[in-house]
Design a protein around this motif. Structure first.
Motif, PDB file in Angstrom:
ATOM      1  N   GLY A  43     -27.269 -27.760  11.368  1.00  0.00           N
ATOM      2  CA  GLY A  43     -25.977 -27.972  10.568  1.00  0.00           C
ATOM      3  C   GLY A  43     -24.822 -26.982  11.062  1.00  0.00           C
ATOM      4  N   GLN A  44     -24.676 -26.331  10.228  1.00  0.00           N
ATOM      5  CA  GLN A  44     -23.521 -25.211  10.517  1.00  0.00           C
ATOM      6  C   GLN A  44     -23.618 -23.957  11.252  1.00  0.00           C
ATOM      7  OE1 GLN A  44     -20.431 -25.822   6.975  1.00  0.00           O
ATOM      8  NE2 GLN A  44     -21.155 -23.690   6.548  1.00  0.00           N
ATOM      9  N   PHE A  45     -22.999 -23.544  11.676  1.00  0.00           N
ATOM     10  CA  PHE A  45     -23.502 -22.330  12.612  1.00  0.00           C
ATOM     11  C   PHE A  45     -22.356 -21.208  11.516  1.00  0.00           C
ATOM     12  CE2 PHE A  45     -25.035 -24.047  15.524  1.00  0.00           C
ATOM     13  CZ  PHE A  45     -26.241 -23.593  15.796  1.00  0.00           C
ATOM     14  N   ASP A  46     -22.523 -20.093  10.753  1.00  0.00           N
ATOM     15  CA  ASP A  46     -21.381 -19.618  10.743  1.00  0.00           C
ATOM     16  C   ASP A  46     -21.521 -17.840  10.804  1.00  0.00           C
ATOM     17  OD1 ASP A  46     -20.229 -20.971   8.505  1.00  0.00           O
ATOM     18  OD2 ASP A  46     -22.101 -21.032   7.713  1.00  0.00           O
ATOM     19  N   TRP A  47     -21.070 -16.702  11.036  1.00  0.00           N
ATOM     20  CA  TRP A  47     -21.074 -15.538  11.532  1.00  0.00           C
ATOM     21  C   TRP A  47     -20.276 -14.680  10.676  1.00  0.00           C
ATOM     22  CZ3 TRP A  47     -18.614 -19.696  13.835  1.00  0.00           C
ATOM     23  CH2 TRP A  47     -16.806 -19.436  13.855  1.00  0.00           C
ATOM     24  N   THR A  48     -20.556 -13.122  10.731  1.00  0.00           N
ATOM     25  CA  THR A  48     -19.418 -12.171  10.233  1.00  0.00           C
ATOM     26  C   THR A  48     -20.188 -10.950  11.698  1.00  0.00           C
ATOM     27  OG1 THR A  48     -21.831 -10.679   9.502  1.00  0.00           O
ATOM     28  CG2 THR A  48     -20.573 -12.456   8.110  1.00  0.00           C
ATOM     29  N   VAL A  49     -18.733 -10.299  11.401  1.00  0.00           N
ATOM     30  CA  VAL A  49     -18.463  -9.220  12.917  1.00  0.00           C
ATOM     31  C   VAL A  49     -18.413  -8.418  12.708  1.00  0.00           C
ATOM     32  CG1 VAL A  49     -16.829  -8.719  14.343  1.00  0.00           C
ATOM     33  CG2 VAL A  49     -16.441 -10.874  14.631  1.00  0.00           C
ATOM     34  N   HIS A  50     -19.415  -7.954  13.119  1.00  0.00           N
ATOM     35  CA  HIS A  50     -19.597  -6.645  12.660  1.00  0.00           C
ATOM     36  C   HIS A  50     -19.052  -5.489  13.682  1.00  0.00           C
ATOM     37  CE1 HIS A  50     -22.290  -7.465   9.755  1.00  0.00           C
ATOM     38  NE2 HIS A  50     -22.209  -8.554   9.624  1.00  0.00           N
ATOM     39  N   GLU A  51     -19.149  -4.347  13.640  1.00  0.00           N
ATOM     40  CA  GLU A  51     -18.399  -2.807  14.826  1.00  0.00           C
ATOM     41  C   GLU A  51     -19.623  -3.480  16.323  1.00  0.00           C
ATOM     42  OE1 GLU A  51     -18.776   1.574  15.111  1.00  0.00           O
ATOM     43  OE2 GLU A  51     -17.607   0.347  13.376  1.00  0.00           O
TER      44      GLU A  51
END
Length: 131
Positions: free
Chosen positions: A66-74
């Motif tokens: 399906g889709q890819f989601d992401w969050t950027v961390h330090e």
């Protein structure tokens, strides 16, 4: 290419190799000390253990990504992949539409953590859910 898009590509390439199945290639996308936790809290020692586990649960299995989601961390990027599983149970019955959600942590170009959830256990316990 952004760091986030690079992390998504690493996860996507890992998933493609895993579905081949090519555990040798899949392992190249993972850090040597990767932490892998499957449904039920099952810790996997290596990417090869994923192939072995899936061989015991399914005659064969693939992911409809399906889709890819992401969050950027330090210091890392978390990538989520969702979609459905399809394949055959060990007794030859086909299945499709089995929801999955995977969470990956990517650091310095390698997957350092992988968490996997899907509906398989529920479908095994209550086969009529797979209708």
């Amino acid at each position: 290419m952004s760091d986030a898009q690079s992390a998504v590509n690493i996860v996507s390439n890992f998933l493609e190799a895993s579905m081949a199945p090519d555990p040798e290639l899949a392992a190249t996308y993972m850090a040597p000390d990767v932490v892998i936790v499957f449904t039920g809290g099952r810790a996997m020692e290596t990417p090869h253990a994923i192939t072995h586990f899936n061989a015991g649960r399914y005659a064969w299995v693939k992911k409809a990504l399906g889709q890819f989601d992401w969050t950027v961390h330090e210091d890392h990027i978390v990538v989520y992949s969702n979609g459905t599983l399809y394949g055959e149970w060990p007794d030859g019955r086909p299945f499709a539409g089995n929801r999955y959600l995977d969470r990956y942590e990517v650091r310095e170009g390698k997957i350092t953590r992988m968490d996997v959830w899907n509906d398989s256990a529920e479908w095994i316990l209550t086969p009529e859910l797979n209708q």
